[in-house]
Motif scaffolding. Structure first.
Motif, mmCIF file in Angstrom:
data_model
loop_
_atom_site.group_PDB
_atom_site.id
_atom_site.type_symbol
_atom_site.label_atom_id
_atom_site.label_comp_id
_atom_site.label_asym_id
_atom_site.label_seq_id
_atom_site.Cartn_x
_atom_site.Cartn_y
_atom_site.Cartn_z
ATOM 1 N N ILE A 1 0.838 -1.201 0.000
ATOM 2 C CA ILE A 1 0.000 0.000 0.000
ATOM 3 C C ILE A 1 0.871 1.248 0.000
ATOM 4 N N GLU A 2 1.915 1.264 0.834
ATOM 5 C CA GLU A 2 2.820 2.418 0.873
ATOM 6 C C GLU A 2 3.530 2.602 -0.463
ATOM 7 N N ARG A 3 3.953 1.488 -1.067
ATOM 8 C CA ARG A 3 4.737 1.570 -2.298
ATOM 9 C C ARG A 3 3.891 2.044 -3.473
ATOM 10 N N PHE A 4 2.651 1.529 -3.572
ATOM 11 C CA PHE A 4 1.851 1.786 -4.768
ATOM 12 C C PHE A 4 0.856 2.936 -4.617
ATOM 13 N N ALA A 5 0.738 3.506 -3.423
ATOM 14 C CA ALA A 5 -0.170 4.648 -3.250
ATOM 15 C C ALA A 5 0.189 5.789 -4.196
ATOM 16 N N SER A 6 1.479 5.908 -4.495
ATOM 17 C CA SER A 6 1.926 7.008 -5.352
ATOM 18 C C SER A 6 1.399 6.900 -6.779
ATOM 19 N N LEU A 7 0.879 5.716 -7.161
ATOM 20 C CA LEU A 7 0.415 5.512 -8.540
ATOM 21 C C LEU A 7 -1.085 5.705 -8.689
ATOM 22 N N HIS A 8 -1.772 6.174 -7.634
ATOM 23 C CA HIS A 8 -3.234 6.150 -7.677
ATOM 24 C C HIS A 8 -3.814 6.965 -8.832
ATOM 25 N N ASP A 9 -3.148 8.039 -9.226
ATOM 26 C CA ASP A 9 -3.670 8.878 -10.310
ATOM 27 C C ASP A 9 -2.866 8.737 -11.595
ATOM 28 N N VAL A 10 -2.206 7.583 -11.783
ATOM 29 C CA VAL A 10 -1.366 7.428 -12.968
ATOM 30 C C VAL A 10 -2.195 7.501 -14.252
ATOM 31 N N GLY A 11 -3.476 7.168 -14.166
ATOM 32 C CA GLY A 11 -4.327 7.223 -15.349
ATOM 33 C C GLY A 11 -4.505 8.620 -15.903
ATOM 34 N N LYS A 12 -4.127 9.643 -15.128
ATOM 35 C CA LYS A 12 -4.270 11.011 -15.625
ATOM 36 C C LYS A 12 -3.302 11.324 -16.766
ATOM 37 N N ILE A 13 -2.310 10.447 -16.969
ATOM 38 C CA ILE A 13 -1.426 10.675 -18.119
ATOM 39 C C ILE A 13 -2.203 10.509 -19.426
#
Length: 696
Positions: free
Chosen positions: A551-563
């Motif tokens: 959860i800590e590692r991948f939380a940073s990717l939550h909005d990756v779809g905005k690319i």
């Protein structure tokens, strides 16, 4: 309720108006949502509840004076929650504005217009309380939706505002607007004091049906059945159906989901459901023909009926013939995992792009880039995958459903290829029938009915294992034993591979963080803070150590779809239009698609896919509620909202810790998991410390 009254008949008062909640069929028999629900309650608990349809004014008086009985179709408000005995939520109604031709994107668009509300209906109070700044040129009260639609047709009013259950009218055609994006009307049942004792049992059934999907299925089925009951066939339409056959052309080798897509089980989608409904409900003679080069033929031939029509967003010449909603249409670029993402679609210029011969993708690239792109036409997706493996092409362009369907069965390429970006949303797909066609009105009705069939058939397959014979079990046991021995031999190799995979995953996450920050206005500090909040909450509620780390590692990717969200929307200074907001909401699905082939695991996929779901079911993209939402997504939702509230944005100031906390806590049971809110109350000072220590 007192035991002495349990055996007595108890009236269930409900508003006597035709909609999916309640209507009478040609024989006068009660149909709809509440007749089915009340029948099940009687069967389960031995009650003798009896439906009593009455007028809106009378039911309002009875409810306000707590007259004996139950009340169906009650809109829950804060005031009623405090003063009345109400059940758990059954469903939510969206508030719409119907008009002959005008649209209202925002509530302000209704100012200085002639607006109709239904008399003695909670919708008017909810709209005026939520939007007190609205000033209508004329406010008209009517007794029924039939009266309201008649006033619209006579051009004596501009808009009719009511919940969506009142807009299910297949006989007339109106422009439906959604200006109240943040307003939902929760529908419940009400109880008079004498029958208070029934509430626990009825809530038990409601909760059970919410969890197993029966309640939503009942809502969808009731809506569809109501629309079917409203079909009216004119003598001219009946004559045409007797004397003619309807020919429909469909694409053979391309998917245009949700209108049409193909898998190993055949063709699916609204178009196929509509064709079935034409045959089953209207008994139309329909001939379906499939063709390659569909888009080219579509432009060359004058088909009067087009279940899949592709139009440019700027082209309004075919608006009159649309029989359903127009959907933005994107195709997806795939490339190899080690290659960069497409920050801008122009990066494919002077590259080699593989497409299916004669497909929409091929025509799109020719129109968009001309000879600046080298096209590699192929007859199948398998040929395209082989070409990219042999480095003959740089990208594959096609629709997501076709490509994902092919790659799903190919474990090798699921780990080699990824979604690199999407085409621009310059095109829309829609079902279309020429206005001159005698079946245009009737097919418009069928389209609305078919849309409910499509919703109902999107339920997950709940079938369990098939029955096995004893010999089959013996064979399976032997195979499993051999597999275990073989697996033990591979453990050493797997351990080494896992260490390498973790290193690759770290690199992927870091790269995608950089891509996301370059495309969005979010800062690196925001990403680090959200990860820290998530880790804090995950540890506090006792999740396994490995899951906390993920959860800590991948939380940073939550909005990756905005690319994959156009920059004109992502960086817009001001409120988004409804179409822009719908485009923005797709970032959850786009992000999920982007990382599916990267083998980051379910925690990463769930965070990206579901972090905008809400506890009460009013989130997106799937409308999950309660514990249907994965815990990692529930944690991320709380952490992300807290940090967003604290940060200064273009459209709002930065809030104090105290103000942010009050807004978060107020969302318990609606936006957020109540248990997580209880933990947040204990941890909020640590949230403040994280924010202050890592401020931008």
């Amino acid at each position: 309720m007192n035991s002495t009254r349990t055996e007595a008949r108890v009236p269930v008062w409900l508003f006597d108006a035709d909609n999916f909640e309640f209507w009478r069929d040609a024989q006068g028999k009660y149909q709809g949502y509440y007749p089915v629900l009340i029948q099940e309650i009687n069967k389960r608990f031995g009650y003798q509840l009896e439906l009593k349809p009455i007028g809106g004014e009378e039911i309002g008086k009875r409810f306000n004076s707590d007259s004996f009985g139950l009340y169906a179709g009650v809109v829950r408000t804060e005031e009623r929650s405090r003063s009345k005995i109400l059940s758990a939520r059954l469903f939510d109604n969206e508030v719409l504005a119907a008009s002959l031709s005008r649209t209202a994107v925002l509530p302000e668009d209704l100012n200085d217009t002639r607006v109709i509300f239904r008399r003695d209906d909670a919708t008017q109070n909810q709209v005026l309380q939520r939007y007190p700044y609205l000033h209508f040129r004329q406010l008209i009260l009517v007794n029924s939706s039939t009266e309201a639609f008649a006033l619209l047709r006579e051009r004596k009013a501009d808009f009719y505002i009511n919940d969506d259950s009142e807009m299910d009218d297949t006989l007339h055609y109106y422009t439906l607007s959604r200006p109240f994006s943040d307003l939902r009307l929760p529908c419940v049942m009400g109880f008079s004091p004498e029958v208070r004792g029934m509430r626990d049992n009825i809530n038990q059934l409601i909760t059970e049906w919410q969890q197993n999907g029966k309640l939503k299925a009942l809502e969808n089925q009731s809506k569809r059945n109501y629309l079917v009951s409203r079909i009216q066939i004119t003598p001219d339409e009946a004559a045409w159906m007797r004397n003619n056959r309807l020919t429909i052309w469909l694409p053979k080798n391309e998917n245009f989901a949700p209108l049409l897509w193909q898998d190993t089980h055949g063709y699916h989608g609204t178009a196929m459901d509509m064709i079935s409904d034409m045959r089953d409900l209207l008994h139309i003679n329909v001939d379906v023909k499939y063709t390659d080069n569909y888009v080219a033929r579509l432009r060359e031939e004058a088909w009067l009926v087009r279940m899949v029509n592709i139009v440019e967003s700027r082209d309004d010449s075919q608006v009159e013939g649309m029989i359903g909603p127009a959907l933005s249409w994107h195709n997806a670029y795939y490339n190899r995992v080690e290659q960069p993402f497409l920050w801008d679609e122009d990066q494919v210029r002077y590259k080699r792009v593989g497409v299916i011969s004669g497909s929409f993708s091929a025509l799109y690239l020719q129109q968009r880039f001309g000879k600046d792109v080298s096209l590699f036409p192929a007859t199948s997706i398998e040929d395209l995958v082989n070409a990219i493996e042999q480095h003959k092409i740089d990208f594959i362009l096609g629709d997501l459903s076709s490509l994902e369907g092919s790659l799903r069965g190919n474990d090798l390429f699921r780990g080699v290829l990824k979604v690199a970006g999407l085409t621009r949303s310059d095109y829309r797909i829609v079902s279309w029938v020429d206005n001159s066609h005698p079946m245009h009105p009737l097919l418009t009705q069928i389209h609305r009915i078919s849309s409910y069939r499509t919703q109902m058939e999107r339920q997950p397959d709940t079938s369990l294992f098939p029955d096995f014979s004893k010999n089959t079990f013996k064979i399976i046991s032997i195979v499993l034993f051999i597999s275990v021995l073989f697996s033990l031999c591979l453990l050493g190799l797997m351990w080494r591979q896992m260490k390498q995979s973790r290193a690759v995953n770290r690199s992927i996450v870091e790269a995608m963080e950089k891509v996301n920050r370059a495309h969005d206005d979010e800062t690196g500090s925001h990403i680090r803070r959200v990860s820290a909040y998530c880790g804090l909450l995950a540890r506090e509620i006792g999740l396994p150590r490995k899951m906390v780390q993920d959860i800590e590692r991948f939380a940073s990717l939550h909005d990756v779809g905005k690319i994959a969200v156009p920059e004109r929307i992502l960086r817009k200074q001001g409120a988004l239009t409804e179409e822009e907001f719908n485009e923005m909401k797709l970032h959850t699905l786009k992000g999920w698609r982007i990382i599916q082939g990267l083998s980051l695991g379910p925690v990463a996929e769930n965070i990206i896919h579901y972090h905008h779901e809400k506890w009460d079911g009013n989130g997106y993209p799937e409308g999950l509620c309660g514990e249907q939402i994965p815990i990692e997504a529930r944690i991320l939702a709380l952490a992300d909202v807290y940090d967003a509230l604290r940060q200064k944005r273009i459209y709002k100031p930065g809030y104090t810790h105290e103000h942010a906390c009050s807004l978060i806590i107020a969302g318990a049971g609606r936006h957020f998991d109540p248990e997580l809110i209880n933990r947040f109350r204990q941890l909020h000072t640590k949230f403040q410390t994280i924010y202050d220590s890592q401020a931008d």
